[in-house]
Enzyme design. Structure first.
Site, PDB file in Angstrom:
ATOM      1  N   CYS A  29       1.114  -1.342  -0.179  1.00 18.02           N
ATOM      2  CA  CYS A  29       0.010   0.205  -0.082  1.00 18.02           C
ATOM      3  C   CYS A  29       0.845   1.551  -0.081  1.00 18.02           C
ATOM      4  O   CYS A  29       1.530   1.502   1.212  1.00 18.02           O
ATOM      5  CB  CYS A  29      -1.005  -0.140   0.972  1.00 18.02           C
ATOM      6  SG  CYS A  29      -1.344   1.523   1.915  1.00 18.02           S
ATOM      7  N   CYS A  32       0.436   3.790   2.825  1.00 16.06           N
ATOM      8  CA  CYS A  32       0.980   3.271   3.892  1.00 16.06           C
ATOM      9  C   CYS A  32       2.441   3.591   4.243  1.00 16.06           C
ATOM     10  O   CYS A  32       2.980   4.090   5.220  1.00 16.06           O
ATOM     11  CB  CYS A  32       0.724   1.760   4.066  1.00 16.06           C
ATOM     12  SG  CYS A  32      -1.203   1.273   4.123  1.00 16.06           S
TER      13      CYS A  32
END
Lengths: 104, 288
Positions: A29, A32
């Protein structure tokens, strides 16, 4: 410091902390990854007051489901295991910092 | 990784003028956009108030702009920036799989047309997602829906079909290409998305459908979504006279900052934004 934890440590350690911020993330991600260094900086800023943890949703789908995490990155703030608030998506450091302080 | 001094997103008059000014000021400039510059510009029938070009066709003005770029050796990087992250002392920009870095960013993307769907923003992160690659693992094995605003989003639907048993694809445009078997194309206009009993319901002009999650994928993302933490006012970015946004080192110019939507106003703001970025860079260098 942001401590990487698994589902079991989430139950025993993160839930026991006076104030805990848990970063639900995943290796693939993008947002993230960008949030990680910012959270690290905020954790330094609030060392001793708030405990910071990181939990991989792929490795721990049960915890993610329990907290109804449907979009990551997702920060969950808890006080002694009680859910207080969550913050979804990347945010700049001053915003994350203000969010944590606002929930103290 | 190579870090640019100024990254400019958008190749309309605002972005181009910012790139020209930044380059003249000897800054390392990254200009991201389209080699066709701007549709709004090239499709303009006639522009009557651009200084030095009386009654000029948009196409011809674009040619003059291109010549100006060529003379200064400014190239255009054709990438789609999906997110800009304020990292503190620099900005990281997501361009496909790649991450680009710059000390300052100038947003010159033009104004995003179209409002969010009713129910879209309220359920963001709770059934609505803007990023298939980000949230795919959380919907593994479930039935999902994709509302795609351009053919570019078909790849995202195809990607989701690799991990989800069923993908409903709602094209909000014409001429859909061939998609994998597990993708069901539903050529109906989506009017609303709602959460009901823990699942999402998608209402079209004709029917309603349910899915675990809805991915709403647009060609142009709203500025506050493109740059998390950016202060906006409706479709516009909040700036001061120096084109500074609330994020230090991030500037906005052109239609993105509000009306009047005029070519010459956009170019002028691009100039200011670049000069403000130059000032910021010089000050930062001084401090170091």
């Amino acid at each position: 410091m942001v401590k990487k934890i698994n589902g079991q440590e989430f139950q025993t350690e993160a839930k026991a902390a006076d104030v805990a911020v848990v970063d639900f993330n995943a290796t693939w991600c993008g947002p993230c990854k960008m949030l990680a260094p910012i959270l690290e900086a905020v954790s330094e800023e609030m060392a001793g007051q708030v405990s910071f943890y990181a939990l991989d949703v792929d490795d721990n789908p049960d915890v993610a489901a329990e907290y109804r995490v449907q979009s990551i990155p997702c920060l969950v703030l808890m006080k002694k295991g009680q859910f207080v608030d969550q913050s979804i998506g990347f945010k700049p450091q001053p915003a994350i910092s203000a969010w944590v302080k606002g929930n103290l | 990784m190579e870090r640019y001094d100024i990254a400019i997103i958008g190749t309309g008059p605002a972005g181009l003028e910012a790139a020209i000014t930044g380059t003249i000021r000897n800054k390392k400039v990254l200009l991201v956009g389209s080699k066709n510059l701007s549709m709004k510009l090239t499709k303009a029938h006639e522009i009557q108030n651009y200084l030095g070009f009386p009654a000029v066709k948009g196409e011809d003005l674009a040619k003059a702009f291109q010549k100006h770029l060529d003379q200064l050796g400014i190239g255009i990087t054709e990438e789609r920036i999906s997110a800009v992250y304020a990292m503190g002392d620099y900005y990281a920009m997501q361009a496909g799989e790649q991450m680009l870095e710059a000390t300052t960013v100038i947003l010159a993307t033009g104004v995003v047309q179209g409002k969010p769907l009713p129910g879209e923003e309220e359920n963001l992160g709770h059934g609505v997602s803007y990023c298939a690659t980000c949230d795919a693992a959380l919907v593994r094995g479930k039935r999902v829906a994709v509302v795609g605003y351009s053919a570019r989003e078909e790849a995202e639907a195809a990607f989701l079909s690799e991990i989800c048993p069923e993908v409903l694809y709602f094209p909000m445009y014409r001429d859909v290409n061939q998609l994998p078997e597990k993708v069901t194309v539903i050529p109906e206009t989506v009017n609303e998305v709602r959460k009901q009993a823990g699942k999402m319901t998608i209402y079209t002009s004709e029917n309603s459908y349910t899915a675990e999650a809805v991915f709403v994928l647009r060609e142009a993302v709203a500025p506050g979504q493109l740059v998390p933490g950016l202060e906006t006012e409706g479709a516009h970015v909040r700036v001061n006279r120096r084109m500074e946004t609330n994020l230090p080192g991030c500037y906005a110019c052109g239609d993105l900052t509000g009306t009047p939507y005029q070519y010459i106003k956009a170019a002028g703001e691009g100039n200011i934004a670049a000069l403000s970025a130059v000032g910021y860079l010089d000050q930062k260098k001084h401090r170091e």
